[in-house]
Design an enzyme around this catalytic site. Sequence first.
Site, short mmCIF file in Angstrom:
data_model
loop_
_atom_site.label_atom_id
_atom_site.label_comp_id
_atom_site.label_asym_id
_atom_site.label_seq_id
_atom_site.Cartn_x
_atom_site.Cartn_y
_atom_site.Cartn_z
CG LEU A 1 -64.02 81.93 76.15
CD1 LEU A 1 -65.12 82.61 75.34
CD2 LEU A 1 -64.62 81.24 77.35
CB ALA A 2 -60.90 76.61 77.67
CD GLU A 3 -62.41 81.43 81.40
OE1 GLU A 3 -63.20 80.58 80.93
OE2 GLU A 3 -62.18 82.52 80.84
CG PHE B 1 -63.39 90.06 84.09
CD1 PHE B 1 -63.77 91.33 84.54
CD2 PHE B 1 -63.13 89.89 82.74
CE1 PHE B 1 -63.88 92.40 83.66
CE2 PHE B 1 -63.24 90.95 81.86
CZ PHE B 1 -63.62 92.21 82.31
CG ASP C 1 -66.27 88.64 88.43
OD1 ASP C 1 -67.24 89.13 89.02
OD2 ASP C 1 -65.24 89.30 88.16
CG HIS D 1 -67.74 90.97 83.65
ND1 HIS D 1 -68.95 90.34 83.46
CD2 HIS D 1 -66.95 90.57 82.62
CE1 HIS D 1 -68.89 89.60 82.35
NE2 HIS D 1 -67.69 89.72 81.83
#
Lengths: 321, 327
Positions: free
Chosen positions: B57-59, B82, B84, B130
């Site tokens: 989990l690491a944009e 998303f 966002d 979101h």
Amino acid sequence: MKFTKEDKILLYRNMVRGRKYDEELVELFAKVKVPGMWHSGIGQEAVGAGAATFLRKDDWLEPTHRGYTFGLAKGVDGKRWLAEHLGRATGFAKGKGGHYVAPKGSGVLPFGGTIGSAFPISAGAGISAKRLGKGQVVVCLFGDGAAQRGTLHESMNLAAVWQLPVVWVCENNLYAVTAHLSQSMAVKDIADLAHGYNMPGVIIDGQDVLAVAEAVMEAVERARAGEGPSLIECKTYRYRNHGEGGAFPTSYRTKEEEEEWKKRDPIVLFRQCLLDEGDATAEELDAIDKELVQEVLEASRWAQESPWPEVGQAFTDLYAD
Amino acid sequence: MREISMREALKEAIREELLRDQTVHIWGESIESKGGGFAICRGLTDEFGERAKDTPLAETAIAGSAVGAAFTGLRPIVEIMFSDFAFVCGDEIFNKMAKARYVYGGQDGFSLPIVVRMKVGGYVSIGAEHSQTPLAPFMHAPGLKIAFPTTPYDAKGLLKTAVRDDNPVMFFEHILHYGARGEVPEEEYLIPFGKARVRREGDDVTVVAIGYMVDLALKIAEEMVQDGVSLEVVDPRTLQPLDMDAIMRSIKKTGRVIFVDEDVTCCGVPAELMARVYERLTEAGKPPVPMARVGAANVPIPYSPPLEKAVLPSPEKIAAAVEKVLV
Ligand SMILES: Cc1ncc(C[n+]2csc(CCOP(=O)(O)OP(=O)(O)O)c2C)c(N)n1
Ligand SMILES: [Mg+2]
């Protein structure tokens, strides 16, 4: 890695070349109007030379903003790099990028003006290296200040879980602009972070170029063999202030501390080592110094005499077609 | 012709490109285990192994690694669940992807072939973080390309083109479109960027609608036939490059135009398009035409359904804008 006499001479050359270019830029900033910024890396040459000199041509190196010993050691043409820094048409990017830009063929990755953006870019190069299967390795240089960004966590974690061939090399010079590391991080040693990513982490004397080269190349061979990333922290020091031409305070560190570090100058130390071991004579080393002074002089003259880019250049190269 | 959903069309595009070119890879959150945020990639890992892979989990690492990988020889498709969350990796998108080619002076064939796929859109009550459709921020970044398909046919053709493009492409997928079905041929095709599509021909008012707004515009166009009003609905399909010629052609025919976008109205894409239309007309020595815009209200997208409905564009709001330019 065992270093031959030739290897050591090359390390010496690369350190001196880095310093001579750096000194030239410092002087240019003092004497003539140079666009942009220069973050001198004088005092830190052992890290850049040790990390970059023995990489393969197709290995990748992620640069920092400080000095350019690493880039020159990776094979970047100093005169065109300098021209780019001076914003000239003869630079690698026709003056549009500044000193952050190097030709892709040299294996230097894109550096960001945003400190800390080097981490995910290096992880991505590591993905390519692993998937393309040519045995390439990525060396990511970063400062102690950069280590404070969240990008470090995401990228070191990704590299660790995907076992990417990335060697993280910290140039810990104790300061980020004016902030001492103890103000900004709860650990004393950046190498401690390695535990969080289940990878080896070592502390190296960053003024000892052989120690840096040995540690980096050991980690590089590990990565090449598919054994994943490592973290190497090099304790070093910058002699000059954060940047040239700016109004930076000097009160954040003491003269005594500066003098203490200067007693262990990486080039002086290594020169003595070469002489002691009988790897070179003083005359041979002097000849190298002289040759590099000449190289930088010519490069600088060429860069300064280079034309400015045509104004039309400002409107090209946005998209590849 | 067979009918498939946009979800299936997107997956076919990715699968075909993975088959075609070994350097194409896809990564993002839950790609392997769930097929990504909206199950587009289901089964791809079974077929392509690590070329379709789950990330942490690491944009920032997802987008930043795409930059590094694209620079060094891969053609990554990455998924940001998303849109966002694109702001989490704003540095990687706006400072790196967008600027890199330019600051490299285009040297030795420099390119960053990246596709960033992002779900956009509201109307499903999932709150302010979101539900956005942030198109303007990306259009404001020179160096990015932007595609936003509205049919399964366009989705497949545009995504395949995006993967083959040597520039970073922001690829938007509307949450309410994933299940939408439409005709998609079995044989391969590509849709070039910068070619708008007239989704409905009409004579009285041009409606330039972006993304899901096309659906709303087509709906109201149908209803307004009874009032004797004929709307021409133009779907730009890509915002960068943008087919201004197609928009001007339609305006020449109708003499009036409204722009509909789900993004907040302030500094939105319609504001830019209105300015461009005005410039085109005045530069050609022509008088301005009546113009109006419809967008989301200048507030974050609220969570409660009636509030969200009040904020987002609707067929009724489009009709009101049409009335405005008709007088
Ligand atoms: C994201 C970001 N924040 C802040 C800066 C301003 N800045 C440039 S260099 C620097 C210090 C970096 O410290 P470190 O990583 O230790 O490298 P050093 O300068 O000591 O070599 C800062 C804060 C920047 N360029 N980018
Ligand atoms: Mg520092």
